[in-house]
Design a protein around this motif. Sequence first.
Motif, PDB file in Angstrom:
ATOM      1  N   UNK A   1     -39.897  98.124  54.581  1.00  0.00           N
ATOM      2  CA  UNK A   1     -40.354  97.055  53.691  1.00  0.00           C
ATOM      3  C   UNK A   1     -40.304  95.564  53.950  1.00  0.00           C
ATOM      4  N   UNK A   2     -41.248  94.888  54.162  1.00  0.00           N
ATOM      5  CA  UNK A   2     -41.380  93.580  54.487  1.00  0.00           C
ATOM      6  C   UNK A   2     -40.451  92.765  53.629  1.00  0.00           C
ATOM      7  N   UNK A   3     -39.455  92.066  54.302  1.00  0.00           N
ATOM      8  CA  UNK A   3     -38.370  91.445  53.585  1.00  0.00           C
ATOM      9  C   UNK A   3     -38.093  89.910  53.939  1.00  0.00           C
ATOM     10  N   UNK A   4     -37.662  89.025  52.710  1.00  0.00           N
ATOM     11  CA  UNK A   4     -37.334  87.958  53.051  1.00  0.00           C
ATOM     12  C   UNK A   4     -36.011  87.885  52.645  1.00  0.00           C
ATOM     13  N   UNK A   5     -34.833  86.914  53.314  1.00  0.00           N
ATOM     14  CA  UNK A   5     -33.539  87.228  52.905  1.00  0.00           C
ATOM     15  C   UNK A   5     -32.794  85.933  53.182  1.00  0.00           C
ATOM     16  N   UNK A   6     -31.960  85.559  52.493  1.00  0.00           N
ATOM     17  CA  UNK A   6     -31.067  84.457  52.646  1.00  0.00           C
ATOM     18  C   UNK A   6     -29.675  85.267  52.881  1.00  0.00           C
ATOM     19  N   UNK A   7     -29.379  84.805  54.137  1.00  0.00           N
ATOM     20  CA  UNK A   7     -27.905  85.626  54.835  1.00  0.00           C
ATOM     21  C   UNK A   7     -26.909  84.640  55.145  1.00  0.00           C
ATOM     22  N   UNK A   8     -25.925  85.215  55.059  1.00  0.00           N
ATOM     23  CA  UNK A   8     -24.614  84.421  55.836  1.00  0.00           C
ATOM     24  C   UNK A   8     -24.696  84.353  57.225  1.00  0.00           C
ATOM     25  N   UNK A   9     -23.872  83.797  57.961  1.00  0.00           N
ATOM     26  CA  UNK A   9     -23.862  83.619  59.531  1.00  0.00           C
ATOM     27  C   UNK A   9     -23.766  84.706  60.170  1.00  0.00           C
TER      28      UNK A   9
ATOM     29  N   UNK B   1     -30.412  92.474  66.800  1.00  0.00           N
ATOM     30  CA  UNK B   1     -31.077  93.643  66.657  1.00  0.00           C
ATOM     31  C   UNK B   1     -32.340  93.396  66.783  1.00  0.00           C
ATOM     32  N   UNK B   2     -33.057  92.507  66.811  1.00  0.00           N
ATOM     33  CA  UNK B   2     -34.442  92.146  66.991  1.00  0.00           C
ATOM     34  C   UNK B   2     -35.080  92.569  65.363  1.00  0.00           C
TER      35      UNK B   2
ATOM     36  N   UNK C   1     -17.109  79.258  69.898  1.00  0.00           N
ATOM     37  CA  UNK C   1     -18.569  79.055  69.359  1.00  0.00           C
ATOM     38  C   UNK C   1     -18.708  78.885  67.905  1.00  0.00           C
ATOM     39  N   UNK C   2     -19.889  78.178  67.616  1.00  0.00           N
ATOM     40  CA  UNK C   2     -20.305  77.942  65.925  1.00  0.00           C
ATOM     41  C   UNK C   2     -20.640  79.052  65.365  1.00  0.00           C
ATOM     42  N   UNK C   3     -20.186  79.656  64.194  1.00  0.00           N
ATOM     43  CA  UNK C   3     -20.592  80.395  63.288  1.00  0.00           C
ATOM     44  C   UNK C   3     -21.342  79.879  62.368  1.00  0.00           C
ATOM     45  N   UNK C   4     -22.623  80.068  62.264  1.00  0.00           N
ATOM     46  CA  UNK C   4     -23.569  79.448  61.352  1.00  0.00           C
ATOM     47  C   UNK C   4     -23.125  79.816  59.943  1.00  0.00           C
ATOM     48  N   UNK C   5     -23.353  78.618  59.079  1.00  0.00           N
ATOM     49  CA  UNK C   5     -23.079  78.954  57.678  1.00  0.00           C
ATOM     50  C   UNK C   5     -24.341  79.981  56.989  1.00  0.00           C
ATOM     51  N   UNK C   6     -25.325  80.266  57.610  1.00  0.00           N
ATOM     52  CA  UNK C   6     -26.523  81.041  57.147  1.00  0.00           C
ATOM     53  C   UNK C   6     -27.828  80.308  57.261  1.00  0.00           C
ATOM     54  N   UNK C   7     -28.855  81.296  56.815  1.00  0.00           N
ATOM     55  CA  UNK C   7     -29.912  80.793  56.833  1.00  0.00           C
ATOM     56  C   UNK C   7     -31.047  81.647  55.986  1.00  0.00           C
ATOM     57  N   UNK C   8     -32.213  81.306  56.358  1.00  0.00           N
ATOM     58  CA  UNK C   8     -33.460  82.030  55.755  1.00  0.00           C
ATOM     59  C   UNK C   8     -33.989  82.715  56.860  1.00  0.00           C
ATOM     60  N   UNK C   9     -34.181  84.201  56.623  1.00  0.00           N
ATOM     61  CA  UNK C   9     -34.606  85.143  57.634  1.00  0.00           C
ATOM     62  C   UNK C   9     -35.862  85.774  57.190  1.00  0.00           C
ATOM     63  N   UNK C  10     -36.825  86.257  58.011  1.00  0.00           N
ATOM     64  CA  UNK C  10     -37.891  87.009  57.698  1.00  0.00           C
ATOM     65  C   UNK C  10     -37.908  88.130  58.415  1.00  0.00           C
ATOM     66  N   UNK C  11     -38.163  89.322  58.100  1.00  0.00           N
ATOM     67  CA  UNK C  11     -38.051  90.439  58.621  1.00  0.00           C
ATOM     68  C   UNK C  11     -39.570  90.411  59.648  1.00  0.00           C
ATOM     69  N   UNK C  12     -39.330  91.241  60.651  1.00  0.00           N
ATOM     70  CA  UNK C  12     -40.276  91.192  61.723  1.00  0.00           C
ATOM     71  C   UNK C  12     -41.769  91.497  61.117  1.00  0.00           C
ATOM     72  N   UNK C  13     -41.896  92.254  60.049  1.00  0.00           N
ATOM     73  CA  UNK C  13     -43.184  92.650  59.590  1.00  0.00           C
ATOM     74  C   UNK C  13     -43.633  91.634  58.254  1.00  0.00           C
ATOM     75  N   UNK C  14     -43.005  90.449  58.310  1.00  0.00           N
ATOM     76  CA  UNK C  14     -43.563  89.269  57.282  1.00  0.00           C
ATOM     77  C   UNK C  14     -44.583  88.498  58.014  1.00  0.00           C
ATOM     78  N   UNK C  15     -45.916  88.478  57.379  1.00  0.00           N
ATOM     79  CA  UNK C  15     -46.863  87.856  57.921  1.00  0.00           C
ATOM     80  C   UNK C  15     -46.435  86.307  58.102  1.00  0.00           C
ATOM     81  N   UNK C  16     -46.877  85.640  59.435  1.00  0.00           N
ATOM     82  CA  UNK C  16     -46.667  84.241  59.872  1.00  0.00           C
ATOM     83  C   UNK C  16     -47.062  83.202  58.470  1.00  0.00           C
ATOM     84  N   UNK C  17     -48.106  83.452  58.010  1.00  0.00           N
ATOM     85  CA  UNK C  17     -48.621  82.488  56.833  1.00  0.00           C
ATOM     86  C   UNK C  17     -47.647  82.714  55.706  1.00  0.00           C
TER      87      UNK C  17
END
Length: 324
Positions: free
Chosen positions: A120-128, A137-138, A258-274
């Motif tokens: 399922x196309x997914x948008x997620x706020x994630x931790x580092x 895992x691409x 190395x730096x561990x990021x606080x986190x960010x916004x990630x789009x699954x590979x099947x989310x349209x770019x627009x």
Amino acid sequence: MSGAWAINTKIISRLLVSLSALALLVTACGTNATPIPATIPPTLTLTPRSTVLPTPSGTILPPALGSADRPFQIVLVPPKDSIATGTSLATFLSTTTSKTFNIVLEKTDGDVLNALCGAQPTIAWVDGWTLLSTLAQNCGYVTARIRNGGQTGIRADIVISPSAAISGVTAFKNRVFCRINALDETSWILPVIAMRAGGFNPSELKSIQDYPDTKAMLQVVALNGCVSAIPSGTLSGIRLDPPFSDATRVVAKLVTTPELPYGGLVMSSNIPSDIAAQVTDAFLKNPDQLKDLVTADEIIAANSSDFSDTITAFGSNLKALGQQ
């Protein structure tokens, strides 16, 4: 019989004479006549055209992506004390993009990772950790990252006593390591990554000892009783008990992890770019919409290439964190 034949002969002769006269007449008048074509033109026929076949009975087309029947899902793990439901966020995004969104509040980061790597196309706020695992895992791509206190992540300084005469982590064999606990990122998890990256297996440590706080650990480090790790850049602000006072005189930084990021916004590979661009832009311009859902002082634009060096530095450790 002979008489009948004679009569027929006369009739045939007259018929031949008449035909000859007719032929002469046609020839005489034919100078302006339209010639008879040598071949007969083909009969024109209609050009066949394709016909759209009707949809077979019983076939149902899937709902459009982003519609009420097939909304985009936004997945995240809210802060422990949050009572937010995400309803207002879904309404905001729907108004901004004219698409439908469903906010899914998960209990674990593993659930978020599974959603990003699912169908399922997914948008997620994630931790580092989830951000790095998703890239490794691409399963998706990054469009924004979190910044807290002016920093985009955390690092740890591995510290030793100057009298230990240690020049690298490979010399930690048969040494005692002091930490807060096995789940603490700066005193244990990040140092484990740095040790492995430096060619040392933490299983070769003499022992591991847990302490209640950083100050208690550094008291032991100052006496060369163990090696340890603290949040990067904090050594100068730590005051030890007598006979020590200034920690920088009795504790030295060996290496920074190395730096561990606080986190960010990630789009699954099947989310349209627009859609990714619209949603990211909405968050960048309206970070308050994430209140009580995402812990962040700032949201800044980012992309997956910003984490290439981190992925390389962490390597296979992304699958072996916290196992010691």
